[in-house]
Design an enzyme around this catalytic site. Sequence first.
Site, mmCIF file in Angstrom:
data_model
loop_
_atom_site.group_PDB
_atom_site.id
_atom_site.type_symbol
_atom_site.label_atom_id
_atom_site.label_comp_id
_atom_site.label_asym_id
_atom_site.label_seq_id
_atom_site.Cartn_x
_atom_site.Cartn_y
_atom_site.Cartn_z
ATOM 1 N N ASN A 23 0.838 -1.211 0.000
ATOM 2 C CA ASN A 23 0.000 0.000 0.000
ATOM 3 C C ASN A 23 0.868 1.255 0.000
ATOM 4 O O ASN A 23 0.581 2.223 -0.707
ATOM 5 C CB ASN A 23 -0.939 0.007 1.210
ATOM 6 C CG ASN A 23 -2.177 -0.840 0.976
ATOM 7 O OD1 ASN A 23 -3.063 -0.449 0.213
ATOM 8 N ND2 ASN A 23 -2.233 -1.998 1.609
ATOM 9 N N ILE A 100 -0.480 -2.241 17.858
ATOM 10 C CA ILE A 100 -1.602 -1.488 18.413
ATOM 11 C C ILE A 100 -1.031 -0.257 19.099
ATOM 12 O O ILE A 100 -0.099 -0.359 19.904
ATOM 13 C CB ILE A 100 -2.410 -2.368 19.396
ATOM 14 C CG1 ILE A 100 -3.101 -3.472 18.597
ATOM 15 C CG2 ILE A 100 -3.418 -1.532 20.182
ATOM 16 C CD1 ILE A 100 -3.895 -4.448 19.422
ATOM 17 N N HIS A 117 -8.004 -1.060 6.805
ATOM 18 C CA HIS A 117 -8.340 -2.329 7.450
ATOM 19 C C HIS A 117 -8.972 -3.241 6.408
ATOM 20 O O HIS A 117 -9.877 -2.814 5.675
ATOM 21 C CB HIS A 117 -9.317 -2.070 8.613
ATOM 22 C CG HIS A 117 -9.707 -3.320 9.325
ATOM 23 N ND1 HIS A 117 -8.879 -3.953 10.223
ATOM 24 C CD2 HIS A 117 -10.824 -4.083 9.234
ATOM 25 C CE1 HIS A 117 -9.479 -5.045 10.675
ATOM 26 N NE2 HIS A 117 -10.656 -5.148 10.094
HETATM 27 C C1 GRF Z 1 -3.240 -4.853 4.153
HETATM 28 O O1 GRF Z 1 -4.103 -5.903 3.861
HETATM 29 C C2 GRF Z 1 -3.899 -3.888 5.088
HETATM 30 O O2 GRF Z 1 -5.282 -3.817 4.956
HETATM 31 C C3 GRF Z 1 -3.570 -4.450 6.441
HETATM 32 O O3 GRF Z 1 -2.286 -4.989 6.304
HETATM 33 C C4 GRF Z 1 -2.030 -5.317 4.945
HETATM 34 C C5 GRF Z 1 -0.785 -4.567 4.569
HETATM 35 O O4 GRF Z 1 -0.283 -4.933 3.302
HETATM 36 N N1 GRF Z 1 -3.703 -3.430 7.452
HETATM 37 P P1 GRF Z 1 0.938 -4.126 2.694
HETATM 38 O O5 GRF Z 1 2.064 -4.153 3.705
HETATM 39 O O6 GRF Z 1 0.474 -2.742 2.395
HETATM 40 O O7 GRF Z 1 1.320 -4.883 1.457
#
Ligand code: GRF
Length: 196
Positions: A23, A100, A117
């Site tokens: 991401n 957390i 999420h």
């Molecule tokens: C994603 O599925 C996000 O929703 C969750 O952790 C994962 C992270 O994936 N919080 P990346 O590290 O961005 O590939």
Amino acid sequence: MKDIQKTQAVFRLVILISGRGSNMQTICQTFKEHPNIEVTAVISNQSDALGIEWAKHYGYETAIVEHKNYANREAFDQALKQTVQKFNPDLVILAGFMRILTPVFIDTFIGKLINIHPSLLPSFKGLNTHAQALKAGVKYHGATVHHVISDLDAGLIIDQAMVEVAPDDTQSSLAYKVLQIEHILYPRAILKVLNI
Ligand code: GRF
């Protein structure tokens, strides 16, 4: 919640990751040429996070605050807060950040701290969201970008995206589908929260 400044020319993003950071990579690539958005730093609680290698390779500023070097969550959050503050962010983006956070961190950035999420909140908070979705037999699943407050996965929803659950979906096929839409959702939600 504090309103994000709308008059400012360039919004400074600080992205927090723990692992591969797909991401984060999408956010960096999407806004690379954007005149009003700058990814100012990528920070991880894991020194060996793959995403940190990627960020360094592409010339982004990085920092590591290893949670295992701190006696408790509050001490870690205090150190993380000080590191993030150095970059003077307009928006702090949790992208696969697997710790957390306590009010020591959250209260400092409230209103400009967001998370993605992998479920359609308020369904399936916490971990193992794809297993939870399969067990519940839902026909649609997805991802949510939300403000972060002290209650886990309970902050105001900014945006969501949905995928259809096929009868033969497994946890991993569902995880793959959801991750693909996360890469569209997160940049879109960032523009929304910045009002640009
Ligand atoms: C994603 O599925 C996000 O929703 C969750 O952790 C994962 C992270 O994936 N919080 P990346 O590290 O961005 O590939």
